[in-house]
Design a protein around this motif. Structure first.
Motif, PDB file in Angstrom:
ATOM      1  N   VAL A  56      19.658  30.646  38.070  1.00 52.67           N
ATOM      2  CA  VAL A  56      20.852  31.484  38.164  1.00 52.67           C
ATOM      3  C   VAL A  56      21.191  31.708  39.628  1.00 52.67           C
ATOM      4  O   VAL A  56      20.358  32.209  40.401  1.00 52.67           O
ATOM      5  CB  VAL A  56      20.633  32.837  37.455  1.00 52.67           C
ATOM      6  N   GLY A  57      22.391  31.317  40.008  1.00 49.09           N
ATOM      7  CA  GLY A  57      22.853  31.549  41.369  1.00 49.09           C
ATOM      8  C   GLY A  57      23.340  32.972  41.531  1.00 49.09           C
ATOM      9  O   GLY A  57      24.182  33.434  40.754  1.00 49.09           O
ATOM     10  N   VAL A  58      22.814  33.689  42.512  1.00 49.40           N
ATOM     11  CA  VAL A  58      23.134  35.109  42.702  1.00 49.40           C
ATOM     12  C   VAL A  58      23.773  35.320  44.074  1.00 49.40           C
ATOM     13  O   VAL A  58      23.323  34.760  45.082  1.00 49.40           O
ATOM     14  CB  VAL A  58      21.855  35.971  42.596  1.00 49.40           C
ATOM     15  N   ARG A  59      24.837  36.117  44.086  1.00 47.86           N
ATOM     16  CA  ARG A  59      25.476  36.521  45.339  1.00 47.86           C
ATOM     17  C   ARG A  59      25.892  37.983  45.221  1.00 47.86           C
ATOM     18  O   ARG A  59      26.524  38.376  44.243  1.00 47.86           O
ATOM     19  CB  ARG A  59      26.695  35.645  45.640  1.00 47.86           C
ATOM     20  N   ASP A  60      25.507  38.776  46.183  1.00 53.00           N
ATOM     21  CA  ASP A  60      25.819  40.213  46.190  1.00 53.00           C
ATOM     22  C   ASP A  60      25.354  40.892  44.906  1.00 53.00           C
ATOM     23  O   ASP A  60      26.037  41.761  44.362  1.00 53.00           O
ATOM     24  CB  ASP A  60      27.322  40.443  46.386  1.00 53.00           C
ATOM     25  N   GLY A  61      24.182  40.465  44.408  1.00 50.60           N
ATOM     26  CA  GLY A  61      23.611  41.066  43.217  1.00 50.60           C
ATOM     27  C   GLY A  61      24.292  40.673  41.921  1.00 50.60           C
ATOM     28  O   GLY A  61      24.018  41.268  40.872  1.00 50.60           O
ATOM     29  N   LYS A  62      25.154  39.668  41.952  1.00 44.42           N
ATOM     30  CA  LYS A  62      25.895  39.252  40.768  1.00 44.42           C
ATOM     31  C   LYS A  62      25.645  37.777  40.486  1.00 44.42           C
ATOM     32  O   LYS A  62      25.575  36.954  41.412  1.00 44.42           O
ATOM     33  CB  LYS A  62      27.390  39.504  40.985  1.00 44.42           C
ATOM     34  N   ALA A  63      25.490  37.435  39.195  1.00 42.98           N
ATOM     35  CA  ALA A  63      25.313  36.037  38.806  1.00 42.98           C
ATOM     36  C   ALA A  63      26.635  35.301  38.966  1.00 42.98           C
ATOM     37  O   ALA A  63      27.648  35.706  38.381  1.00 42.98           O
ATOM     38  CB  ALA A  63      24.830  35.952  37.364  1.00 42.98           C
TER      39      ALA A  63
END
Length: 389
Positions: A56-63
């Motif tokens: 799962v790619g995560v950015r700023d705590g979001k998937a």
């Protein structure tokens, strides 16, 4: 653009077929430059019971992205459902807060979590006070975490004092569990996905593997590509995407699968394709009432299922019964795979038993590639609802 369920299944089948033919898997979906992942986190796909590994790619705590885990059994491949995990997760149509219908026929209105929980507690309290603890129940899901099912069991059994606890995996797994328990005394398959890579004959019955478990279908198709001598028998009333890669498609009349498998057993015994060294040592026999019997009693029972008679019952060419039985028994390693077409039927336990019988008669079991392997429908059917209570 909206997509109907029929369109979704059509695209789903197409993606599985393309993946199987090309050997290419669906990777992470395209995403905007400002949504590129800062890190990748290991996870497991939450759809079918195949248990594919995901990153799962995560950015700023979001998937924000998804791709298959190359170090899991799916070797980086995801089917269409797994590839769409992120759009589903982030869909604007997802319900993210409690909704309550305040009057009959009224619209669902958003409320706070506190209000929703207070309403649920008061309704449960009033029902238990008026009608007793058995007036309430919990119906879970194979999508629940084991911990969630455990807590629900504690609340309803230990707290409310009712045994009214169940879940939808009962429908998809009860027949398989009953079949494994009565045949082997243990309620799980003894094989693994690695058996797919060793099998030289696949007996697929009651399963459209291409659409229900496309990652495993691709693995089966690849096995066929690598070793063209591998035989694939698909026994299913419908012509499906799975049957298109089969060497033999047995389109029996719906509801006659038990007769078909009994007839296969008749051929195996009467053509001496069975394995006496195996069944004499490891197998016991029972009659239809569960009383002890013997091989001769079983053989006499099968006289009611001669292929010429069963071919008329099943409405299939009699040659198919003989050919399927011979391929099953003479293979170096036969792997049976089945799903809801066997498990979600009135005589599902018996149907499971008959698949196991074929393996026990021929000794096609407990060897690499030789196993009877039930495919399930949900990721946590066993751990959540069954093992959780």
């Amino acid at each position: 653009m909206s997509t109907s369920r029929r369109d979704f299944l059509k695209y789903f089948a197409m993606s599985a077929a393309v993946a199987a033919a090309s050997g290419a898997g669906l990777g992470s979906l395209a995403h905007a430059a400002d949504s590129r992942p800062e890190k990748w986190v290991k996870g497991v796909c939450r759809y079918c019971g195949t248990g594919c590994g995901v990153l799962v790619g995560v950015r700023d705590g979001k998937a924000v992205a998804i791709q298959g885990d190359p170090n899991n059994h799916n070797a980086g491949l995801l089917c269409l459902k797994g590839s769409l995990l992120i759009p589903v997760l982030n869909s604007k149509e997802r319900v993210t807060q409690p909704l309550v219908r305040r009057r009959k026929g009224g619209k669902l209105e958003p409320v706070s979590w506190d209000e929703a929980l207070d309403l649920m507690a008061s309704r449960f309290r009033s029902s238990i006070d008026a009608h007793g603890p058995n007036s309430v129940a919990w119906y879970g899901s194979g999508q629940c975490l084991t911990e969630e099912s455990y807590v629900a069991n504690k609340i309803f059994k230990g707290g409310f004092g009712t045994n009214n606890v169940d879940g939808n995996p009962r429908l998809c797994m009860a027949s398989a569990v009953g079949g494994y328990m009565t045949s082997f005394g243990k309620d799980e398959p003894m094989g693994t996905y690695a058996d797919i890579d060793q099998a030289t004959c696949f007996f697929i019955i009651g399963s459209n593997t291409s659409e229900a478990h496309p990652v495993l279908f691709r693995r089966i198709a690849r096995r066929k590509q690598v070793e063209p001598g591998v035989k694939i028998i698909v026994a299913d009333p419908r012509r499906t995407n799975t049957s298109r890669i089969a060497d033999m498609h047995v389109a029996f009349r719906p509801g006659t699968d038990l007769a078909f498998m009994h007839s296969m057993a008749w051929v195996i015994i009467n053509e001496e394709l069975d394995n006496p060294r195996f069944w004499q040592r490891y197998v016991s026999f029972m009659d239809a009432e569960g009383k002890p019997s013997d091989f001769e009693g079983y053989k006499a029972f099968l006289e009611n299922y001669r292929p010429e008679k069963v071919a008329e019952i099943c409405r299939v060419p009699v040659e198919q019964i003989y050919s399927a039985a011979r391929a099953f028994a003479e293979s170096g390693a036969t792997m049976s795979l089945w799903c809801m077409g066997i498990n979600q039927r009135v005589q599902g336990v018996f149907a499971n038993n008959l698949i196991h019988n074929l393996h026990l008669l021929t000794g096609q079991i407990c060897r690499p590639g030789a196993t009877s392997f039930s495919l399930t429908g949900q990721p946590n059917a066993c751990g959540g609802v069954r093992d959780g209570g």
